[in-house]
Design a protein around this motif. Structure first.
Motif, PDB file in Angstrom:
ATOM      1  N   PRO A   7      20.857   6.048  32.474  1.00 17.01           N
ATOM      2  CA  PRO A   7      19.738   5.879  33.467  1.00 17.01           C
ATOM      3  C   PRO A   7      18.403   6.794  32.948  1.00 17.01           C
ATOM      4  CG  PRO A   7      22.023   5.821  35.018  1.00 17.01           C
ATOM      5  CD  PRO A   7      22.050   6.745  33.566  1.00 17.01           C
ATOM      6  N   GLY A   8      17.044   5.661  32.766  1.00 15.35           N
ATOM      7  CA  GLY A   8      16.282   6.516  32.916  1.00 15.35           C
ATOM      8  C   GLY A   8      15.500   6.877  31.256  1.00 15.35           C
ATOM      9  N   ARG A   9      17.054   6.244  30.619  1.00 13.63           N
ATOM     10  CA  ARG A   9      16.710   6.317  28.809  1.00 13.63           C
ATOM     11  C   ARG A   9      17.148   4.966  28.562  1.00 13.63           C
ATOM     12  NH1 ARG A   9      18.817  10.209  30.615  1.00 13.63           N
ATOM     13  NH2 ARG A   9      17.678  12.966  29.813  1.00 13.63           N
ATOM     14  N   GLU A  10      16.752   3.583  28.988  1.00 11.28           N
ATOM     15  CA  GLU A  10      17.402   2.173  28.894  1.00 11.28           C
ATOM     16  C   GLU A  10      16.814   1.820  27.474  1.00 11.28           C
ATOM     17  OE1 GLU A  10      14.815   2.640  31.179  1.00 11.28           O
ATOM     18  OE2 GLU A  10      17.040   2.804  32.715  1.00 11.28           O
ATOM     19  N   SER A  11      17.971   0.977  27.267  1.00 13.91           N
ATOM     20  CA  SER A  11      17.815   0.798  25.938  1.00 13.91           C
ATOM     21  C   SER A  11      17.554   1.677  24.089  1.00 13.91           C
ATOM     22  CB  SER A  11      17.041  -0.438  25.381  1.00 13.91           C
ATOM     23  OG  SER A  11      15.561   0.623  25.101  1.00 13.91           O
ATOM     24  N   LEU A  12      18.354   3.318  24.408  1.00 19.95           N
ATOM     25  CA  LEU A  12      18.510   4.090  23.836  1.00 19.95           C
ATOM     26  C   LEU A  12      19.999   3.766  23.530  1.00 19.95           C
ATOM     27  CD1 LEU A  12      17.304   6.523  21.625  1.00 19.95           C
ATOM     28  CD2 LEU A  12      17.944   7.417  24.141  1.00 19.95           C
ATOM     29  N   LEU A  13      20.012   3.843  21.941  1.00 21.94           N
ATOM     30  CA  LEU A  13      21.441   3.669  21.259  1.00 21.94           C
ATOM     31  C   LEU A  13      21.526   4.928  20.125  1.00 21.94           C
ATOM     32  CD1 LEU A  13      24.614   2.375  21.423  1.00 21.94           C
ATOM     33  CD2 LEU A  13      23.283   1.025  19.200  1.00 21.94           C
ATOM     34  N   VAL A  14      22.633   5.688  20.477  1.00 26.99           N
ATOM     35  CA  VAL A  14      23.037   6.833  19.411  1.00 26.99           C
ATOM     36  C   VAL A  14      24.348   6.081  18.493  1.00 26.99           C
ATOM     37  CG1 VAL A  14      24.498   8.531  18.909  1.00 26.99           C
ATOM     38  CG2 VAL A  14      22.305   8.749  20.785  1.00 26.99           C
ATOM     39  N   ARG A  15      24.360   5.557  17.249  1.00 26.14           N
ATOM     40  CA  ARG A  15      24.732   5.626  16.244  1.00 26.14           C
ATOM     41  C   ARG A  15      24.657   6.582  14.646  1.00 26.14           C
ATOM     42  NH1 ARG A  15      22.234   2.500  12.982  1.00 26.14           N
ATOM     43  NH2 ARG A  15      19.439   1.877  14.062  1.00 26.14           N
ATOM     44  N   PRO A  16      26.015   5.589  14.468  1.00 24.31           N
ATOM     45  CA  PRO A  16      25.694   5.875  12.788  1.00 24.31           C
ATOM     46  C   PRO A  16      24.703   5.780  11.957  1.00 24.31           C
ATOM     47  CG  PRO A  16      28.152   5.617  13.462  1.00 24.31           C
ATOM     48  CD  PRO A  16      27.010   5.180  14.280  1.00 24.31           C
ATOM     49  N   ALA A  17      23.864   6.300  11.626  1.00 24.24           N
ATOM     50  CA  ALA A  17      23.154   6.178  10.779  1.00 24.24           C
ATOM     51  C   ALA A  17      23.700   5.134  10.018  1.00 24.24           C
ATOM     52  CB  ALA A  17      22.308   6.861   9.552  1.00 24.24           C
ATOM     53  N   SER A  18      22.595   4.264   8.489  1.00 26.99           N
ATOM     54  CA  SER A  18      22.970   3.200   7.942  1.00 26.99           C
ATOM     55  C   SER A  18      22.236   2.830   6.945  1.00 26.99           C
ATOM     56  CB  SER A  18      23.965   1.386   8.520  1.00 26.99           C
ATOM     57  OG  SER A  18      22.423   1.133   8.313  1.00 26.99           O
ATOM     58  N   ARG A  44      20.090  10.025   0.058  1.00 28.49           N
ATOM     59  CA  ARG A  44      21.051  10.978   0.221  1.00 28.49           C
ATOM     60  C   ARG A  44      21.742  10.388   1.593  1.00 28.49           C
ATOM     61  NH1 ARG A  44      15.742  15.027   2.443  1.00 28.49           N
ATOM     62  NH2 ARG A  44      14.737  14.494  -0.144  1.00 28.49           N
ATOM     63  N   LEU A  45      21.813   9.458   2.247  1.00 25.87           N
ATOM     64  CA  LEU A  45      22.199   8.590   3.046  1.00 25.87           C
ATOM     65  C   LEU A  45      23.575   8.096   2.347  1.00 25.87           C
ATOM     66  CD1 LEU A  45      20.380   6.473   5.400  1.00 25.87           C
ATOM     67  CD2 LEU A  45      21.146   8.135   5.652  1.00 25.87           C
ATOM     68  N   LEU A  46      23.111   7.489   1.463  1.00 28.04           N
ATOM     69  CA  LEU A  46      24.255   6.411   0.130  1.00 28.04           C
ATOM     70  C   LEU A  46      25.439   8.287  -0.459  1.00 28.04           C
ATOM     71  CD1 LEU A  46      25.419   4.833  -1.208  1.00 28.04           C
ATOM     72  CD2 LEU A  46      24.723   5.469  -3.265  1.00 28.04           C
ATOM     73  N   ALA A  47      25.008   9.082  -0.631  1.00 27.91           N
ATOM     74  CA  ALA A  47      25.542  10.541  -0.800  1.00 27.91           C
ATOM     75  C   ALA A  47      26.307  11.167   0.018  1.00 27.91           C
ATOM     76  CB  ALA A  47      24.800  11.774  -0.877  1.00 27.91           C
ATOM     77  N   LEU A  48      26.335  10.838   1.500  1.00 29.29           N
ATOM     78  CA  LEU A  48      27.029  10.865   2.453  1.00 29.29           C
ATOM     79  C   LEU A  48      27.742  10.452   3.226  1.00 29.29           C
ATOM     80  CD1 LEU A  48      24.444  13.241   4.876  1.00 29.29           C
ATOM     81  CD2 LEU A  48      26.274  14.202   2.883  1.00 29.29           C
ATOM     82  N   ARG A  49      27.752   8.966   2.582  1.00 28.82           N
ATOM     83  CA  ARG A  49      28.317   7.667   2.902  1.00 28.82           C
ATOM     84  C   ARG A  49      30.189   7.937   2.819  1.00 28.82           C
ATOM     85  NH1 ARG A  49      28.145   2.923  -0.046  1.00 28.82           N
ATOM     86  NH2 ARG A  49      29.178   3.379  -0.912  1.00 28.82           N
ATOM     87  N   ASP A  50      30.422   8.674   1.863  1.00 27.29           N
ATOM     88  CA  ASP A  50      32.357   8.819   2.288  1.00 27.29           C
ATOM     89  C   ASP A  50      32.464  10.011   2.186  1.00 27.29           C
ATOM     90  OD1 ASP A  50      32.691   6.037   1.608  1.00 27.29           O
ATOM     91  OD2 ASP A  50      31.745   6.285  -0.636  1.00 27.29           O
ATOM     92  N   GLU A  51      31.862  10.713   3.439  1.00 25.82           N
ATOM     93  CA  GLU A  51      31.922  12.060   2.918  1.00 25.82           C
ATOM     94  C   GLU A  51      32.634  12.557   4.701  1.00 25.82           C
ATOM     95  OE1 GLU A  51      32.904  14.623   1.417  1.00 25.82           O
ATOM     96  OE2 GLU A  51      31.248  13.813  -0.678  1.00 25.82           O
ATOM     97  N   PRO A  52      33.749  12.087   5.152  1.00 25.22           N
ATOM     98  CA  PRO A  52      33.999  11.673   6.541  1.00 25.22           C
ATOM     99  C   PRO A  52      33.831  12.989   7.308  1.00 25.22           C
ATOM    100  CG  PRO A  52      35.943  12.261   4.919  1.00 25.22           C
ATOM    101  CD  PRO A  52      34.663  12.198   4.484  1.00 25.22           C
ATOM    102  N   ASP A  53      34.033  13.922   6.872  1.00 23.21           N
ATOM    103  CA  ASP A  53      32.836  15.682   7.854  1.00 23.21           C
ATOM    104  C   ASP A  53      31.481  15.694   8.316  1.00 23.21           C
ATOM    105  OD1 ASP A  53      35.589  15.761   8.185  1.00 23.21           O
ATOM    106  OD2 ASP A  53      35.778  17.112   6.716  1.00 23.21           O
ATOM    107  N   GLN A  54      31.193  15.309   7.235  1.00 21.42           N
ATOM    108  CA  GLN A  54      29.762  15.070   7.655  1.00 21.42           C
ATOM    109  C   GLN A  54      29.174  13.604   7.961  1.00 21.42           C
ATOM    110  OE1 GLN A  54      27.330  16.333   4.526  1.00 21.42           O
ATOM    111  NE2 GLN A  54      28.837  17.388   2.905  1.00 21.42           N
ATOM    112  N   GLN A  55      27.927  13.372   9.034  1.00 26.65           N
ATOM    113  CA  GLN A  55      27.739  12.053  10.071  1.00 26.65           C
ATOM    114  C   GLN A  55      26.509  12.620  10.593  1.00 26.65           C
ATOM    115  OE1 GLN A  55      30.594  11.549  13.330  1.00 26.65           O
ATOM    116  NE2 GLN A  55      31.632  12.436  12.655  1.00 26.65           N
ATOM    117  N   LEU A  71      25.378  16.344  11.387  1.00 23.52           N
ATOM    118  CA  LEU A  71      26.475  17.157  11.512  1.00 23.52           C
ATOM    119  C   LEU A  71      27.438  17.875  10.615  1.00 23.52           C
ATOM    120  CD1 LEU A  71      29.731  15.938  12.695  1.00 23.52           C
ATOM    121  CD2 LEU A  71      27.709  15.384  14.318  1.00 23.52           C
ATOM    122  N   ASP A  72      28.265  18.696  10.451  1.00 23.45           N
ATOM    123  CA  ASP A  72      28.938  18.773   8.701  1.00 23.45           C
ATOM    124  C   ASP A  72      30.176  19.481   9.768  1.00 23.45           C
ATOM    125  OD1 ASP A  72      30.602  19.116   6.398  1.00 23.45           O
ATOM    126  OD2 ASP A  72      29.090  20.664   6.072  1.00 23.45           O
TER     127      ASP A  72
END
Length: 154
Positions: A7-18, A44-55, A71-72
C-alpha cells in the motif's frame, strides 16, 4: 517472479533485470556514480546472466526503473557459511524517500535467506552520510573498515 507492491507504492514491482533494462540500468549506475553507456550496461547484464549466485533486481514503476540492487551470494570462509553481499543499491532521484530502497532491501533479504545466507552485508562510501542513516534505519550496523587498492582503471 517479482514482489508485488505494498500500500502506498502502487504499481511498483521488484523483478530481475533483463537485457531490455540496459538503458535504465545505465541511468541508475550513473546516479550511483558509475557512469556507463547503454551498451556497457547491456554487456554487464549479459556477463551476469548465467551467474546463479549474482542477481540484479530492479524496481519498476510503469516500465520505468525506479531503483536497482545487485547482490552476490558466496561462501564466506571466516564465517563457515554463505553470506550475501549487496554490491550496488541505487534509487533514482525522483523516487527517493518513496520506499523503493526499503522494498529492494526486503527483496534482497528474502533472496539471501532463500539462498542459505547467514547474513547480508554492504559497503557504502564514507561520504554518503544520508545512505548510512538509511541503512541504520533498515537494521544494518557498522561492522568493518574497508580498504581498497586499485589494480587498474576500475
Amino acid at each position: 517472479m517479482g514482489t508485488a507492491s505494498t500500500p502506498g507504492r502502487e504499481s511498483l514491482l521488484v523483478r530481475p533485470a533483463s537485457a531490455q533494462d540496459a538503458a535504465g540500468v545505465a541511468m541508475l549506475l550513473e546516479v550511483l556514480g558509475y557512469p556507463c553507456s547503454r551498451d556497457e550496461a547491456a554487456a554487464r547484464l549479459l556477463a551476469l546472466r548465467d551467474e546463479p549466485d549474482q542477481q540484479i533486481l530492479v524496481a519498476d514503476r510503469h516500465g520505468q526503473l525506479a531503483g536497482l540492487l545487485a547482490l552476490d551470494l558466496m561462501y564466506y570462509l571466516p564465517l563457515g557459511a554463505r553470506t550475501c553481499r549487496i554490491t550496488a543499491l541505487v534509487v533514482s532521484g525522483t523516487e527517493q524517500r518513496r520506499g523503493v530502497g526499503r522494498m529492494l532491501l526486503r527483496e534482497a533479504e528474502l533472496r539471501a535467506r532463500q539462498g542459505g545466507a547467514a547474513r547480508i552485508e554492504l559497503t557504502s562510501a564514507s561520504h554518503r552520510h544520508e545512505a548510512h542513516e538509511f541503512y541504520r534505519a533498515c537494521g544494518f550496523g557498522e561492522s568493518a573498515l574497508r580498504f581498497l587498492k586499485r589494480l587498474g582503471d576500475a
